[in-house]
Scaffold this motif. Structure first.
Motif, PDB file in Angstrom:
ATOM      1  N   LYS A 550       0.682  -1.313  -0.008  1.00 33.50           N
ATOM      2  CA  LYS A 550       0.020  -0.084  -0.056  1.00 33.50           C
ATOM      3  C   LYS A 550       0.898   1.369  -0.154  1.00 33.50           C
ATOM      4  O   LYS A 550       0.641   2.109  -0.667  1.00 33.50           O
ATOM      5  N   THR A 551       1.899   1.246   0.664  1.00 33.30           N
ATOM      6  CA  THR A 551       2.905   2.512   0.886  1.00 33.30           C
ATOM      7  C   THR A 551       3.394   2.575  -0.462  1.00 33.30           C
ATOM      8  O   THR A 551       3.659   3.709  -1.217  1.00 33.30           O
ATOM      9  N   TYR A 552       3.815   1.496  -1.168  1.00 34.86           N
ATOM     10  CA  TYR A 552       4.543   1.618  -2.466  1.00 34.86           C
ATOM     11  C   TYR A 552       3.494   2.162  -3.489  1.00 34.86           C
ATOM     12  O   TYR A 552       3.654   2.933  -4.269  1.00 34.86           O
ATOM     13  N   ALA A 553       2.299   1.481  -3.505  1.00 32.65           N
ATOM     14  CA  ALA A 553       1.004   2.235  -4.225  1.00 32.65           C
ATOM     15  C   ALA A 553       0.940   3.635  -4.145  1.00 32.65           C
ATOM     16  O   ALA A 553       0.685   4.374  -5.187  1.00 32.65           O
ATOM     17  N   GLN A 554       0.933   4.031  -3.051  1.00 35.48           N
ATOM     18  CA  GLN A 554       0.687   5.417  -2.571  1.00 35.48           C
ATOM     19  C   GLN A 554       1.640   6.438  -3.323  1.00 35.48           C
ATOM     20  O   GLN A 554       1.414   7.273  -3.715  1.00 35.48           O
ATOM     21  N   HIS A 555       2.987   5.727  -3.151  1.00 30.66           N
ATOM     22  CA  HIS A 555       4.158   6.481  -3.776  1.00 30.66           C
ATOM     23  C   HIS A 555       4.003   6.645  -5.327  1.00 30.66           C
ATOM     24  O   HIS A 555       4.327   7.709  -5.883  1.00 30.66           O
ATOM     25  N   GLN A 556       3.754   5.692  -5.910  1.00 31.34           N
ATOM     26  CA  GLN A 556       3.241   5.736  -7.432  1.00 31.34           C
ATOM     27  C   GLN A 556       2.128   6.809  -7.716  1.00 31.34           C
ATOM     28  O   GLN A 556       2.511   7.834  -8.459  1.00 31.34           O
ATOM     29  N   SER A 557       1.142   6.816  -6.730  1.00 30.46           N
ATOM     30  CA  SER A 557      -0.087   7.767  -6.938  1.00 30.46           C
ATOM     31  C   SER A 557       0.531   9.123  -6.783  1.00 30.46           C
ATOM     32  O   SER A 557       0.235  10.072  -7.645  1.00 30.46           O
ATOM     33  N   ASP A 558       1.216   9.457  -5.829  1.00 30.44           N
ATOM     34  CA  ASP A 558       1.809  10.800  -5.381  1.00 30.44           C
ATOM     35  C   ASP A 558       2.583  11.211  -6.366  1.00 30.44           C
ATOM     36  O   ASP A 558       2.695  12.658  -6.835  1.00 30.44           O
ATOM     37  N   THR A 559       3.633  10.436  -6.933  1.00 30.24           N
ATOM     38  CA  THR A 559       4.687  10.799  -8.110  1.00 30.24           C
ATOM     39  C   THR A 559       4.024  11.241  -9.336  1.00 30.24           C
ATOM     40  O   THR A 559       4.435  12.169  -9.883  1.00 30.24           O
ATOM     41  N   ILE A 560       2.966  10.293  -9.683  1.00 32.27           N
ATOM     42  CA  ILE A 560       2.435  10.510 -11.119  1.00 32.27           C
ATOM     43  C   ILE A 560       1.791  11.822 -10.798  1.00 32.27           C
ATOM     44  O   ILE A 560       1.663  12.800 -11.787  1.00 32.27           O
ATOM     45  N   TRP A 561       0.986  11.954  -9.701  1.00 35.87           N
ATOM     46  CA  TRP A 561       0.123  13.265  -9.607  1.00 35.87           C
ATOM     47  C   TRP A 561       0.946  14.415  -9.555  1.00 35.87           C
ATOM     48  O   TRP A 561       0.754  15.553 -10.224  1.00 35.87           O
ATOM     49  N   GLN A 562       2.247  14.437  -8.866  1.00 31.19           N
ATOM     50  CA  GLN A 562       2.932  15.674  -8.749  1.00 31.19           C
ATOM     51  C   GLN A 562       3.838  15.749  -9.814  1.00 31.19           C
ATOM     52  O   GLN A 562       4.224  16.950 -10.057  1.00 31.19           O
ATOM     53  N   SER A 563       4.412  14.846 -10.455  1.00 27.50           N
ATOM     54  CA  SER A 563       5.507  14.946 -11.602  1.00 27.50           C
ATOM     55  C   SER A 563       5.111  14.635 -12.884  1.00 27.50           C
ATOM     56  O   SER A 563       5.993  14.870 -13.822  1.00 27.50           O
ATOM     57  N   ASP A 564       4.089  13.957 -13.117  1.00 28.83           N
ATOM     58  CA  ASP A 564       3.551  13.473 -14.429  1.00 28.83           C
ATOM     59  C   ASP A 564       2.503  14.044 -15.009  1.00 28.83           C
ATOM     60  O   ASP A 564       1.592  13.199 -15.986  1.00 28.83           O
ATOM     61  N   ARG A 565       1.789  15.061 -14.582  1.00 31.44           N
ATOM     62  CA  ARG A 565       0.652  15.528 -15.022  1.00 31.44           C
ATOM     63  C   ARG A 565       0.449  16.775 -15.406  1.00 31.44           C
ATOM     64  O   ARG A 565       1.242  17.652 -15.018  1.00 31.44           O
ATOM     65  N   ASP A 566      -0.244  17.241 -16.400  1.00 31.30           N
ATOM     66  CA  ASP A 566      -0.593  18.591 -16.887  1.00 31.30           C
ATOM     67  C   ASP A 566      -1.729  19.038 -16.419  1.00 31.30           C
ATOM     68  O   ASP A 566      -2.501  18.298 -15.708  1.00 31.30           O
ATOM     69  N   THR A 567      -2.196  20.298 -16.666  1.00 29.16           N
ATOM     70  CA  THR A 567      -3.246  20.822 -16.101  1.00 29.16           C
ATOM     71  C   THR A 567      -4.456  20.307 -16.904  1.00 29.16           C
ATOM     72  O   THR A 567      -5.909  20.258 -16.067  1.00 29.16           O
ATOM     73  N   LEU A 568      -4.426  19.463 -17.786  1.00 25.31           N
ATOM     74  CA  LEU A 568      -5.635  18.999 -18.348  1.00 25.31           C
ATOM     75  C   LEU A 568      -5.585  17.293 -17.870  1.00 25.31           C
ATOM     76  O   LEU A 568      -6.451  16.604 -18.509  1.00 25.31           O
ATOM     77  N   ASN A 569      -4.869  17.248 -17.050  1.00 21.39           N
ATOM     78  CA  ASN A 569      -4.889  15.706 -16.272  1.00 21.39           C
ATOM     79  C   ASN A 569      -4.192  14.662 -17.159  1.00 21.39           C
ATOM     80  O   ASN A 569      -4.633  13.449 -17.118  1.00 21.39           O
ATOM     81  N   HIS A 570      -3.513  14.939 -18.134  1.00 21.53           N
ATOM     82  CA  HIS A 570      -2.847  13.985 -19.106  1.00 21.53           C
ATOM     83  C   HIS A 570      -1.624  13.606 -18.252  1.00 21.53           C
ATOM     84  O   HIS A 570      -0.870  14.195 -17.592  1.00 21.53           O
ATOM     85  N   LEU A 571      -1.565  12.333 -18.246  1.00 18.03           N
ATOM     86  CA  LEU A 571      -0.538  11.511 -17.562  1.00 18.03           C
ATOM     87  C   LEU A 571       0.286  10.725 -18.423  1.00 18.03           C
ATOM     88  O   LEU A 571       0.068  10.167 -19.369  1.00 18.03           O
ATOM     89  N   GLY A 572       1.673  10.876 -18.167  1.00 13.99           N
ATOM     90  CA  GLY A 572       2.840  10.357 -19.077  1.00 13.99           C
ATOM     91  C   GLY A 572       3.136   9.044 -18.878  1.00 13.99           C
ATOM     92  O   GLY A 572       2.940   8.166 -18.012  1.00 13.99           O
TER      93      GLY A 572
END
Length: 600
Positions: A550-572
């Protein structure tokens, strides 16, 4: 400001009435017969002209409408108008029908209200000619989601993009926790103006969405705000609306706007809606990738099952119904699709079985489980003990035995057993499949899964792809559910622990594909691999409650949201956001899988 044309007794202006409008296709195409509508509602009042009744009929389930005229005489006519810009202009005379001799009424065929393929929101009205022309009001002037355009009383206040300034005024975009948006202007003067623009095509254009809620700062104040407007229109199957805040200072003619943005308060919902932007309801898939579409629809079913959201339920049956047929090579895949989701690529076929098992879990409809059985029976024909002692071939030509095909096989067969009361056949196949897979050598000494076997039946040492690791976890876990054999759960956890601990797969704790590293780029298949791993890690975390997962999964989610998203919520592609970061619907589906793993 968008202009709504009133019902009038005037001829339709020739410049605005285009008889041969382009056909629009959504779930159905224009000119459907009204007898095929799934419901009939009357969203606006009928119009009476010279004793004739002109009625607009709408089926919200189909997002389509038709017009009728009654109590008329021979030669009276009825048609639909459809506007793409809030009623300022329209395609007129759609489906025009004239009352035949001896009849007193007639109706048009059905036309779409919206064009989700072209990312256009439309409106329709019924018009008739009976010695004069009259029209009903436009239907669905307001966009409605959890609330309707023009609402007040936001629930929460989030600012998804930085505010902008204009002559010392601050112009800000706000979106509440329901996805309702509004704009504010402050530190200004009376007479300053503020409004919202809303676009259904990611800010490329905004017909019908210009100057929404435009309001002036009142006398004696320095700030004001608009009403609230929806950013999603489920009736029109438009899930990816973007908004921006714009303003004008009273002493000048110039204006300023914020960047375009989509709601971002709910990570999973934001990622899912951005993925839906690329779904083709007319073709019922994400264009250009067959097996990737199976994974994408499965991920959206994971999302629906995990969150309880139901407004996307329609895509399950739509994808199933349209795609279960026969398609020539080059239409849906480089291979011919031979019916029932079967093709020469055995792993592609298995992905669809996994999808329909999930559809059965979400809906309870037995037709999906029956389809999965049909697919599995086809796959079983490629289990072959004459080479390497067992395993399923990757392709019909029997050229390769690899990890993904056999990981899918174990998960699929075990899942069928767990859903078919009294089954013994699929359990035996799943057990045999896992025992062969585990003993094949594809799982190396580090508990990482290499891609496949050599012609001499040895581990080929090829790339450790995240989706191979994920399916090994998922297969072992599903077979554990079937048998209760603790050794299978131990194997699943060892595979998960190895991936999390691997400096190649999880550098700095971020799940990474080999093709993510350096200046390389993943191909269209590889872009979706990480989300598949996270799907089965999520399953394992749910089954075991293991905190580290669960900790690993939360880290993925946080990283995606903070580092991998633009203002239209495109994820890379690269969840850490490093370097050039391709974004498309495949990377979107993959990252949604990463976010879902942290969604309870």
């Amino acid at each position: 400001m968008a202009v709504v044309m009133p019902a009038v007794l005037l001829p339709v202006p020739a410049a605005e009435a285009k008889v041969e409008a382009a056909q629009v296709c959504s779930v159905a195409c224009d000119t459907l017969d009204p007898s095929q509508a799934h419901e009939e509602t009357f969203p606006v009042a009928e119009k009476v002209i010279n004793g004739r009744r002109i009625v607009l009929h709408v089926s919200d389930k189909d997002a389509m409408g038709w017009a009728s005229i009654d109590e008329g005489t021979t030669g009276n006519a009825v048609w639909l108008d459809r506007s793409w810009d809030g009623g300022a202009t329209w395609d007129g005379l759609l489906g025009k029908a004239t009352i035949p001799s001896t009849w007193t009424g007639t109706r048009t065929l059905i036309y779409n209200q919206a064009d989700p393929v072209g990312h256009r929101r439309g409106m329709i009205r019924a018009c008739g000619d009976a010695n004069g022309v009259a029209c009903t009001e436009w239907a669905h002037l307001k966009v409605c989601d959890t609330a309707c355009d023009g609402a007040t009383g936001p629930v929460g206040d989030n600012q998804p993009v930085p505010s902008t300034t204009l002559s010392n005024r601050r112009i800000a975009l706000h979106i509440d926790n329901r996805g309702m948006a509004w704009a504010t202007i402050d530190t200004g003067n009376p007479g300053d103006e503020i409004w919202l623009d809303r676009s259904w095509n990611q800010g490329a254009s905004w017909p019908g969405g210009s100057s929404l809620g435009r309001v002036s700062t009142p006398a004696g104040t320095t700030a004001t705000k608009t009403a609230l407007y929806a950013t999603k229109d489920p009736k029109s199957k438009l899930y990816g609306g973007a908004v921006r805040a714009c303003g004008r200072a009273v002493e000048g003619s110039n204006g300023a706007c914020t960047a375009w943005a989509r709601p971002a308060t709910d990570r999973a919902a934001a990622a899912a809606d951005a993925l839906m932007y690329d779904y083709r309801p007319d073709l019922a898939w994400w264009q250009s990738s067959w097996w990737n579409s199976a994974v994408a629809v499965t991920t959206l079913m994971d999302y629906q099952k995990r969150t309880g959201r139901t407004d996307l339920r329609w895509i399950i049956d739509r994808t199933f119904t349209v795609n279960k047929g026969v398609f020539p090579a080059g239409t849906k895949s480089g291979d011919a699709i031979e019916g029932n989701f079967i093709s020469r690529a055995i792993d592609d076929t298995e992905w669809w079985a996994i999808a329909w098992i999930q559809a059965y879990d979400v809906t309870g409809d037995r037709k999906y489980l029956d389809m999965a059985v049909t697919i599995a029976n086809y796959v079983q024909g490629y289990w072959d003990t004459s080479t390497c002692g067992g395993g399923v071939w990757w392709d019909r030509e029997r050229t390769y035995k690899n990890a993904i095909t056999n990981g899918l096989y174990v998960r699929m067969t075990a899942a069928l057993h767990n859903r078919l009361p009294g089954d013994r056949t699929w359990l035996q196949r799943a057990t045999t499949g896992w025992n062969w897979y585990q003993g094949s050598g594809m799982i190396n000494s580090s508990k990482l899964v290499n891609d496949g076997l050599t012609n001499s039946c040895a581990n080929n040492g090829q790339t450790v792809w995240t989706y191979n690791q994920g399916l090994a976890i998922g297969g072992a876990l599903e077979l554990y559910r079937a048998t209760g054999n603790a050794a299978l759960l131990t194997s699943a956890k060892q595979l998960a622990d190895a991936a999390i601990a691997s400096p190649a797969m999880s550098p700095n704790g971020i799940l990474t594909e080999t093709c993510d590293v350096g200046s390389g780029s993943c191909d269209d298949n590889q872009k979706q691999f990480k989300g598949i791993f996270m799907r089965y890690l999520m399953d394992l975390a749910d089954a075991t409650g293991t905190a580290s997962y669960k900790t690993y999964a939360q880290h993925q989610s946080d990283t995606i949201w903070q580092s991998d998203r633009d203002t239209l919520n495109h994820l890379g592609q690269r969840w850490g956001g490093q370097g050039t970061n391709p974004r498309d619907w495949r990377t979107q589906a993959s990252a949604l899988g990463g976010i879902l793993a942290a969604t309870s």
